[in-house]
Structures are given as structure tokens and as C-alpha cells.
Motif scaffolding. Structure first.
Motif, PDB file in Angstrom:
ATOM      1  N   SER A 111      22.728   5.182   2.966  1.00 43.82           N
ATOM      2  CA  SER A 111      22.134   5.410   4.289  1.00 43.82           C
ATOM      3  C   SER A 111      21.797   6.895   4.413  1.00 43.82           C
ATOM      4  CB  SER A 111      23.101   4.987   5.397  1.00 43.82           C
ATOM      5  OG  SER A 111      24.311   5.696   5.292  1.00 43.82           O
ATOM      6  N   ILE A 112      20.590   7.167   4.875  1.00 47.13           N
ATOM      7  CA  ILE A 112      20.138   8.557   4.950  1.00 47.13           C
ATOM      8  C   ILE A 112      19.902   8.988   6.392  1.00 47.13           C
ATOM      9  CG2 ILE A 112      19.081   8.515   2.654  1.00 47.13           C
ATOM     10  CD1 ILE A 112      16.324   8.493   4.228  1.00 47.13           C
ATOM     11  N   LEU A 113      20.188  10.250   6.636  1.00 45.99           N
ATOM     12  CA  LEU A 113      19.832  10.927   7.880  1.00 45.99           C
ATOM     13  C   LEU A 113      18.831  11.990   7.469  1.00 45.99           C
ATOM     14  CD1 LEU A 113      20.166  11.572  10.875  1.00 45.99           C
ATOM     15  CD2 LEU A 113      22.192  12.925  10.302  1.00 45.99           C
ATOM     16  N   PHE A 114      17.552  11.764   7.790  1.00 45.82           N
ATOM     17  CA  PHE A 114      16.459  12.630   7.348  1.00 45.82           C
ATOM     18  C   PHE A 114      15.885  13.293   8.596  1.00 45.82           C
ATOM     19  CE2 PHE A 114      12.585  12.579   4.219  1.00 45.82           C
ATOM     20  CZ  PHE A 114      12.369  13.921   4.452  1.00 45.82           C
ATOM     21  N   LEU A 115      16.139  14.594   8.736  1.00 45.69           N
ATOM     22  CA  LEU A 115      15.757  15.317   9.947  1.00 45.69           C
ATOM     23  C   LEU A 115      14.705  16.389   9.668  1.00 45.69           C
ATOM     24  CD1 LEU A 115      19.356  15.846  11.357  1.00 45.69           C
ATOM     25  CD2 LEU A 115      17.692  14.117  12.070  1.00 45.69           C
ATOM     26  N   CYS A 116      13.897  16.657  10.702  1.00 41.84           N
ATOM     27  CA  CYS A 116      12.917  17.740  10.651  1.00 41.84           C
ATOM     28  C   CYS A 116      12.775  18.294  12.061  1.00 41.84           C
ATOM     29  CB  CYS A 116      11.582  17.249  10.101  1.00 41.84           C
ATOM     30  SG  CYS A 116      10.806  15.960  11.109  1.00 41.84           S
TER      31      CYS A 116
ATOM     32  N   GLU B  17       0.824  -1.199   0.000  1.00 46.14           N
ATOM     33  CA  GLU B  17       0.000   0.000   0.000  1.00 46.14           C
ATOM     34  C   GLU B  17       0.866   1.260   0.000  1.00 46.14           C
ATOM     35  OE1 GLU B  17      -3.169   2.169   2.831  1.00 46.14           O
ATOM     36  OE2 GLU B  17      -3.537   0.071   2.367  1.00 46.14           O
ATOM     37  N   LEU B  18       1.977   1.220   0.746  1.00 43.62           N
ATOM     38  CA  LEU B  18       2.873   2.375   0.799  1.00 43.62           C
ATOM     39  C   LEU B  18       3.399   2.717  -0.579  1.00 43.62           C
ATOM     40  CD1 LEU B  18       4.335   4.403   2.590  1.00 43.62           C
ATOM     41  CD2 LEU B  18       6.176   2.780   2.819  1.00 43.62           C
ATOM     42  N   SER B  19       3.815   1.690  -1.345  1.00 45.51           N
ATOM     43  CA  SER B  19       4.342   1.972  -2.675  1.00 45.51           C
ATOM     44  C   SER B  19       3.253   2.528  -3.580  1.00 45.51           C
ATOM     45  CB  SER B  19       4.951   0.710  -3.285  1.00 45.51           C
ATOM     46  OG  SER B  19       3.969  -0.291  -3.404  1.00 45.51           O
ATOM     47  N   LYS B  20       1.991   2.133  -3.346  1.00 48.73           N
ATOM     48  CA  LYS B  20       0.875   2.661  -4.130  1.00 48.73           C
ATOM     49  C   LYS B  20       0.694   4.156  -3.847  1.00 48.73           C
ATOM     50  CE  LYS B  20      -2.733  -0.046  -4.403  1.00 48.73           C
ATOM     51  NZ  LYS B  20      -4.014  -0.710  -4.056  1.00 48.73           N
ATOM     52  N   ILE B  21       0.811   4.538  -2.562  1.00 49.34           N
ATOM     53  CA  ILE B  21       0.708   5.955  -2.182  1.00 49.34           C
ATOM     54  C   ILE B  21       1.823   6.744  -2.856  1.00 49.34           C
ATOM     55  CG2 ILE B  21       0.907   7.597  -0.268  1.00 49.34           C
ATOM     56  CD1 ILE B  21      -0.327   5.388   1.521  1.00 49.34           C
TER      57      ILE B  21
ATOM     58  N   LEU C 297       7.955   6.460   4.228  1.00 51.23           N
ATOM     59  CA  LEU C 297       9.187   5.819   3.775  1.00 51.23           C
ATOM     60  C   LEU C 297       9.386   4.474   4.462  1.00 51.23           C
ATOM     61  CD1 LEU C 297      11.514   8.930   3.974  1.00 51.23           C
ATOM     62  CD2 LEU C 297      10.979   7.684   1.867  1.00 51.23           C
ATOM     63  N   ARG C 298       9.847   3.515   3.693  1.00 60.39           N
ATOM     64  CA  ARG C 298      10.292   2.251   4.286  1.00 60.39           C
ATOM     65  C   ARG C 298      11.790   2.387   4.476  1.00 60.39           C
ATOM     66  NH1 ARG C 298       7.018  -1.367   0.264  1.00 60.39           N
ATOM     67  NH2 ARG C 298       5.020  -1.401   1.325  1.00 60.39           N
ATOM     68  N   THR C 299      12.204   2.681   5.685  1.00 61.26           N
ATOM     69  CA  THR C 299      13.624   2.946   5.898  1.00 61.26           C
ATOM     70  C   THR C 299      14.312   1.739   6.519  1.00 61.26           C
ATOM     71  OG1 THR C 299      13.062   4.002   7.993  1.00 61.26           O
ATOM     72  CG2 THR C 299      13.415   5.439   6.119  1.00 61.26           C
TER      73      THR C 299
ATOM     74  N   GLU D  45      10.794  12.108  -1.783  1.00 64.56           N
ATOM     75  CA  GLU D  45      11.230  11.463  -3.023  1.00 64.56           C
ATOM     76  C   GLU D  45      12.753  11.401  -3.097  1.00 64.56           C
ATOM     77  OE1 GLU D  45      10.841   9.314  -6.487  1.00 64.56           O
ATOM     78  OE2 GLU D  45       9.379   9.742  -4.922  1.00 64.56           O
ATOM     79  N   THR D  46      13.432  12.439  -2.622  1.00 62.51           N
ATOM     80  CA  THR D  46      14.899  12.425  -2.571  1.00 62.51           C
ATOM     81  C   THR D  46      15.378  11.292  -1.667  1.00 62.51           C
ATOM     82  OG1 THR D  46      14.983  14.814  -2.951  1.00 62.51           O
ATOM     83  CG2 THR D  46      16.940  13.799  -1.979  1.00 62.51           C
ATOM     84  N   ALA D  47      14.723  11.137  -0.514  1.00 63.24           N
ATOM     85  CA  ALA D  47      15.079  10.066   0.421  1.00 63.24           C
ATOM     86  C   ALA D  47      14.817   8.693  -0.196  1.00 63.24           C
ATOM     87  CB  ALA D  47      14.294  10.225   1.724  1.00 63.24           C
ATOM     88  N   ALA D  48      13.660   8.532  -0.819  1.00 66.10           N
ATOM     89  CA  ALA D  48      13.306   7.238  -1.426  1.00 66.10           C
ATOM     90  C   ALA D  48      14.305   6.847  -2.511  1.00 66.10           C
ATOM     91  CB  ALA D  48      11.890   7.301  -1.998  1.00 66.10           C
ATOM     92  N   ARG D  49      14.727   7.807  -3.307  1.00 63.32           N
ATOM     93  CA  ARG D  49      15.713   7.515  -4.355  1.00 63.32           C
ATOM     94  C   ARG D  49      17.061   7.133  -3.754  1.00 63.32           C
ATOM     95  NH1 ARG D  49      14.646  11.389  -9.603  1.00 63.32           N
ATOM     96  NH2 ARG D  49      12.440  10.911  -9.799  1.00 63.32           N
ATOM     97  N   ALA D  50      17.480   7.826  -2.705  1.00 61.11           N
ATOM     98  CA  ALA D  50      18.758   7.490  -2.053  1.00 61.11           C
ATOM     99  C   ALA D  50      18.695   6.089  -1.438  1.00 61.11           C
ATOM    100  CB  ALA D  50      19.098   8.531  -0.994  1.00 61.11           C
TER     101      ALA D  50
END
Length: 197
Positions: free
Chosen positions: A57-62, A1-5, A75-77, A46-51
């Protein structure tokens, strides 16, 4: 379902966003600015998903806890990645991981010289050599009283490129125009993807 979204979101990418995603990939460090509704968070995801698909390995902060929850749901991390607030990252006990890619959303409330210094220690090549994408709206979405981090960012990354998103993907023109007027930003040249009904 996540990939569908995600597929649904990708199908809604504008030409401007494709220009960012595809044309600017070769640039190491980038600051992407835009008003609310221009798709900054979507592009960050989308940048994170492509990486991740490239096994980086990503460090995605907010800054916001609510946004952190949303990002983790989108994201499936793998365990080699971290997605969450800077505060949660700082509080994670014994976090000695090193990351290939740094992505920051809500950069206007998060990027300071001090935060960049802390983050740099967890990047494979430090701030000076890592692949970096920071998404921000310094003019209209700055909530917290933090200094403008653009100067510190430029000091760490002299090769920093900036890209400004100008197409509002979220709002109808009437609503978007009213919001810009009420916020004192009616001088901005914003186009709207949706049309008024």
C-alpha cells in the motif's frame, strides 16, 4: 491504454534512471534530487507502480493539485493506496489507513519536520521504518516558503541515502543550457539525452 503509456515511458528510461531503480532498491529511505527535466516525477511514478505490483500500500503525496491529477491518471491505484496532495490527505475524513510505502514528489515544497510528523502516524512502521522515496529540486523548483526539509528528513532517517540525477531527459541541450544560465545554475554538470536539431 494506461499500461501502454507506462510501457512507452519505461522504454525511455535512461541508464542513470535504471541505476536508481534497480541498484538502490535495497536502501530503505532515499532522497532523489535533480533539476527540472531529469525525470524525477517519472521515477516517482515507476517507484509507485513497482510497489503496487508487489501488493504494497502506497501513500503518494505531492504539493500541486495539477500534479496530483496527473499522478492519479498515470497509476491504477487500489483502494488501499492514496495518491494526491498532502492537503487532500489531511482533509480526508477518518483516514486511519496505514501505508507500507511513502513516495513524495515536489519534496522541496512539502517536506518539513511538521509534515513528516503528521505523515509518520499513517505509515506501518512510521517514518523511521517505512520504505521512503522523496523526489525534490531544492535549488531550482522551490516555489513555496517552507523551511528546507532535508535536515528534518535526515533526523527521522539517519540511514537516508541521496542520489542526484544529472541527465536531462526532457529538453534539447540549447534550451536546457539557456534555462540553467537564466536561473543562475550554469555551474551544474548536466548532460542531455536529446540532441539539438
Amino acid at each position: 491504454e494506461l499500461s501502454k503509456i507506462r510501457k512507452t515511458l519505461v522504454s525511455q528510461i535512461t541508464n542513470e534512471q535504471f541505476k536508481y531503480l534497480n541498484g538502490l532498491k535495497s536502501n530503505r529511505a532515499g532522497l532523489i534530487e535533480g533539476t527540472a527535466g531529469t525525470g524525477k516525477t517519472f521515477l516517482a511514478i515507476e517507484t509507485a507502480a513497482r510497489a503496487i505490483s508487489e501488493e504494497k500500500s502506497i501513500l503518494f503525496l505531492c504539493r500541486s493539485d495539477y500534479l496530483a491529477i496527473y499522478l492519479r491518471n498515470m497509476l491504477r491505484t487500489p483502494t488501499s493506496c492514496f495518491v494526491g496532495t498532502l492537503e487532500d490527505f489531511s482533509n480526508s475524513i477518518g483516514n486511519s489507513s496505514k501505508y507500507d510505502v511513502l513516495i513524495i514528489d515536489e519534496g522541496q515544497d512539502l517536506v518539513t519536520s511538521e509534515s513528516l510528523k503528521k505523515i509518520s502516524a499513517h505509515l506501518v512502521n512510521g517514518i523511521e521504518g517505512a520504505y521512503i522515496r522523496i523526489f525534490a529540486d531544492y535549488e531550482g523548483q522551490k516555489i513555496y516558503d517552507v523551511p528546507d526539509g532535508r535536515i528534518a528528513l535526515k533526523n527521522y532517517c539517519p540511514d537516508l541515502f541521496t542520489f542526484t540525477l544529472t541527465e536531462n531527459c526532457r529538453n534539447l541541450p540549447g534550451i536546457g543550457t539557456a534555462a540553467l544560465f537564466l536561473s543562475g545554475r550554469s555551474h551544474l554538470a548536466i548532460s542531455y539525452r536529446r540532441s539539438d536539431d
